[in-house]
Scaffold this active site. Structure first.
Site, PDB file in Angstrom:
ATOM      1  N   SER A 142       5.905  72.568 -26.826  1.00 38.86           N
ATOM      2  CA  SER A 142       4.619  73.153 -26.527  1.00 38.86           C
ATOM      3  C   SER A 142       5.059  74.648 -26.430  1.00 38.86           C
ATOM      4  CB  SER A 142       4.232  72.819 -25.160  1.00 38.86           C
ATOM      5  OG  SER A 142       3.246  73.528 -24.631  1.00 38.86           O
ATOM      6  N   TYR A 155       5.426  70.321 -16.172  1.00 37.92           N
ATOM      7  CA  TYR A 155       5.330  70.238 -17.493  1.00 37.92           C
ATOM      8  C   TYR A 155       6.260  71.374 -18.407  1.00 37.92           C
ATOM      9  CZ  TYR A 155       2.403  70.111 -22.148  1.00 37.92           C
ATOM     10  OH  TYR A 155       2.206  69.977 -23.440  1.00 37.92           O
TER      11      TYR A 155
HETATM   12  P1  NAD Z   1      -2.981  63.029 -26.001  1.00 33.26           P
HETATM   13  O1  NAD Z   1      -3.316  62.614 -24.439  1.00 33.26           O
HETATM   14  O2  NAD Z   1      -4.291  63.025 -26.775  1.00 33.26           O
HETATM   15  O3  NAD Z   1      -1.915  62.321 -26.594  1.00 33.26           O
HETATM   16  C1  NAD Z   1      -0.861  61.870 -25.970  1.00 33.26           C
HETATM   17  C2  NAD Z   1      -0.564  60.445 -26.295  1.00 33.26           C
HETATM   18  O4  NAD Z   1       0.834  60.191 -25.591  1.00 33.26           O
HETATM   19  C3  NAD Z   1      -1.684  59.535 -25.532  1.00 33.26           C
HETATM   20  O5  NAD Z   1      -2.251  58.733 -26.540  1.00 33.26           O
HETATM   21  C4  NAD Z   1      -0.855  58.912 -24.695  1.00 33.26           C
HETATM   22  O6  NAD Z   1      -1.555  57.434 -24.224  1.00 33.26           O
HETATM   23  C5  NAD Z   1       0.339  58.760 -25.008  1.00 33.26           C
HETATM   24  N1  NAD Z   1       1.516  58.494 -24.058  1.00 33.26           N
HETATM   25  C6  NAD Z   1       1.557  59.100 -22.735  1.00 33.26           C
HETATM   26  N2  NAD Z   1       2.554  58.604 -22.148  1.00 33.26           N
HETATM   27  C7  NAD Z   1       3.124  57.685 -22.788  1.00 33.26           C
HETATM   28  C8  NAD Z   1       4.100  56.781 -22.314  1.00 33.26           C
HETATM   29  N3  NAD Z   1       4.900  56.686 -21.243  1.00 33.26           N
HETATM   30  N4  NAD Z   1       4.639  55.873 -23.563  1.00 33.26           N
HETATM   31  C9  NAD Z   1       3.817  55.859 -24.702  1.00 33.26           C
HETATM   32  N5  NAD Z   1       2.735  56.864 -24.957  1.00 33.26           N
HETATM   33  C10 NAD Z   1       2.373  57.588 -24.049  1.00 33.26           C
HETATM   34  O7  NAD Z   1      -2.472  64.531 -26.230  1.00 33.26           O
HETATM   35  P2  NAD Z   1      -2.148  65.368 -27.368  1.00 33.26           P
HETATM   36  O8  NAD Z   1      -2.370  66.743 -27.270  1.00 33.26           O
HETATM   37  O9  NAD Z   1      -2.299  64.798 -28.631  1.00 33.26           O
HETATM   38  O10 NAD Z   1      -0.324  65.408 -26.894  1.00 33.26           O
HETATM   39  C11 NAD Z   1       0.426  65.025 -27.980  1.00 33.26           C
HETATM   40  C12 NAD Z   1       1.626  65.965 -27.485  1.00 33.26           C
HETATM   41  O11 NAD Z   1       1.466  67.387 -28.006  1.00 33.26           O
HETATM   42  C13 NAD Z   1       2.180  65.911 -26.021  1.00 33.26           C
HETATM   43  O12 NAD Z   1       3.559  65.642 -26.206  1.00 33.26           O
HETATM   44  C14 NAD Z   1       1.599  67.158 -25.657  1.00 33.26           C
HETATM   45  O13 NAD Z   1       2.566  67.706 -24.383  1.00 33.26           O
HETATM   46  C15 NAD Z   1       1.904  68.138 -26.809  1.00 33.26           C
HETATM   47  N6  NAD Z   1       1.233  69.401 -26.652  1.00 33.26           N
HETATM   48  C16 NAD Z   1      -0.168  69.406 -26.592  1.00 33.26           C
HETATM   49  C17 NAD Z   1      -1.089  70.487 -26.652  1.00 33.26           C
HETATM   50  C18 NAD Z   1      -2.272  70.517 -26.402  1.00 33.26           C
HETATM   51  O14 NAD Z   1      -2.950  71.391 -26.053  1.00 33.26           O
HETATM   52  N7  NAD Z   1      -3.095  69.454 -26.552  1.00 33.26           N
HETATM   53  C19 NAD Z   1      -0.261  71.590 -26.474  1.00 33.26           C
HETATM   54  C20 NAD Z   1       1.184  71.601 -26.957  1.00 33.26           C
HETATM   55  C21 NAD Z   1       1.750  70.392 -26.963  1.00 33.26           C
END
Ligand code: NAD
Length: 256
Positions: A142, A155
C-alpha cells in the site's frame, strides 16, 4: 495470443474488491485462476460471476494458518498442475485509533494476516516456482507501506513489512528466474475504504472520502480495475527484468 495464455494464477483475497477484479482481468487474458478467501459463500458468489470468463477454482482458507496455506497450494497444483502467478493480496485494515490506544490483540491480528499470511504464502509457493524455473509473485502492500499516516499504525507497520518480505524473497529466488514485486495503491474504491472512512470520520464518512480525494492529484480514488492492470503487467512476460521493486499506483500522491 493473450497476455497470460495457459498460465495458472493463484489469488488470495480473491473474493474481495481488488482480488476479484484482478481475477477477471487474468481470465480474460487466458489464465486459469484459483481464488482463496475466508468465506466459502463469498467465494461461491465470486466463482458464479467469473465462470463465464474461464477456468476458476475456489479454496476457502485463512492465509494466516499454515495448514490452510499448504491446502490452497496443494489444491491449486492438484487442479491445474502448477502455479505461474501468485497474487499475494489478502489483507485487513485493522482498527482506526492513535498508536497509544491500539490494542495489542488488534495489532497482532493485522500482523497475522498482512505479514504472516504473506510470508506463509511465499514459503509454500516459491518452491514450486523455483523448481520450474519461472514465476511471478505480486505482494499487495500500500502507500501505507512506504509512508506513515495517522491512526492506522498496525496497518502501516504490516504494509512496510511486506516491502521487506518482497526484497528478501526477490534476492533469494532471482537465480531461479522467479520474480517478486510489491504494489502500493493509494485508496481504492472497495469495502476496505468504506470501513476506513467510517473509522476516520464516524459522523460523516463521505466527508472523509472527499478529504482523502483532495490529497490525490488525479482527484479520485483508484478503481480495482486500475490496480488489476498493474498486477497484470507484473504477472505477464512484459516485466521479465523487473524484480524486488515497489510499484506505486497512487494518482500522483507521491508527487505532492
Ligand atoms: P477487500 O476487503 O475488498 O478484500 C480483501 C479480501 O481479503 C477480502 O475478501 C477478505 O475476506 C480477504 N481476507 C481477509 N483476511 C483474510 C484471511 N485471513 N485469509 C484469507 N482471506 C482474507 O479489500 P481490498 O481493497 O480488495 O484489499 C486487497 C488488498 O489491497 C489488501 O491487502 C489491502 O490492504 C490492499 N490495499 C487496499 C487499498 C484500498 O484502498 N482498498 C489500498 C492499498 C492497499
Amino acid at each position: 495470443m493473450s497476455r497470460l495464455d495457459g498460465k495458472v494464477a493463484l489469488i488470495t483475497g480473491g473474493a474481495g474488491g481488488i482480488g476479484k477484479v484482478t481475477a477477471k482481468t487474468f481470465l480474460k487474458e487466458g489464465a486459469k485462476v484459483v481464488l482463496v478467501d475466508l468465506s466459502e459463500q463469498a467465494l461461491q458468489e465470486a466463482k458464479a460471476e467469473l465462470d463465464a470468463h474461464g477456468d476458476v477454482e475456489i479454496v476457502q482458507a485463512d492465509v494466516s494458518k499454515e495448514d490452510d496455506v499448504k491446502n490452497y497450494v496443494k489444491k491449486t497444483v492438484d487442479r491445474f498442475g502448477t502455479i505461474d502467478i501468485f497474487f499475494n493480496n489478502a489483507g485487513i485494515e485493522g482498527k482506526v485509533a492513535p498508536l497509544v490506544e491500539q490494542k495489542l490483540e488488534d495489532f497482532d491480528q493485522v500482523m497475522s494476516v498482512n505479514v504472516r499470511g504473506v510470508f506463509l504464502g511465499l514459503q509454500h509457493v516459491l518452491p514450486i516456482m523455483t523448481k520450474q524455473g519461472h514465476g511471478s509473485v505480486i505482494n499487495t502492500s500500500s502507500v501505507a507501506g512506504l509512508n506513515g499516516s495517522p491512526n492506522v499504525s498496525p496497518y502501516i507497520t504490516s504494509k512496510h513489512a511486506v516491502v521487506g518480505l518482497t526484497k528478501a524473497a526477490a534476492v533469494e529466488v532471482a537465480n531461479a528466474n522467479v520474480r517478486v514485486n510489491s504494489i502500493h495503491p493509494s485508496p481504492v474504491n472497495t469495502r476496505m475504504m468504506r470501513s476506513l472512512e467510517a473509522g476516520f470520520s464516524p459522523e460523516n464518512a463521505e466527508a472523509a472520502q472527499a478529504e482523502l480525494e483532495k490529497s490525490i492529484p488525479l482527484g479520485r480514488y483508484g478503481e480495482s480495475s486500475d490496480i488489476a492492470q498493474l498486477v497484470l503487467f507484473l504477472a505477464s512476460d512484459e516485466s521479465t527484468f523487473i524484480t524486488g521493486s515497489q510499484y506505486r499506483i497512487d494518482g500522483g500522491m507521491a508527487a505532492l
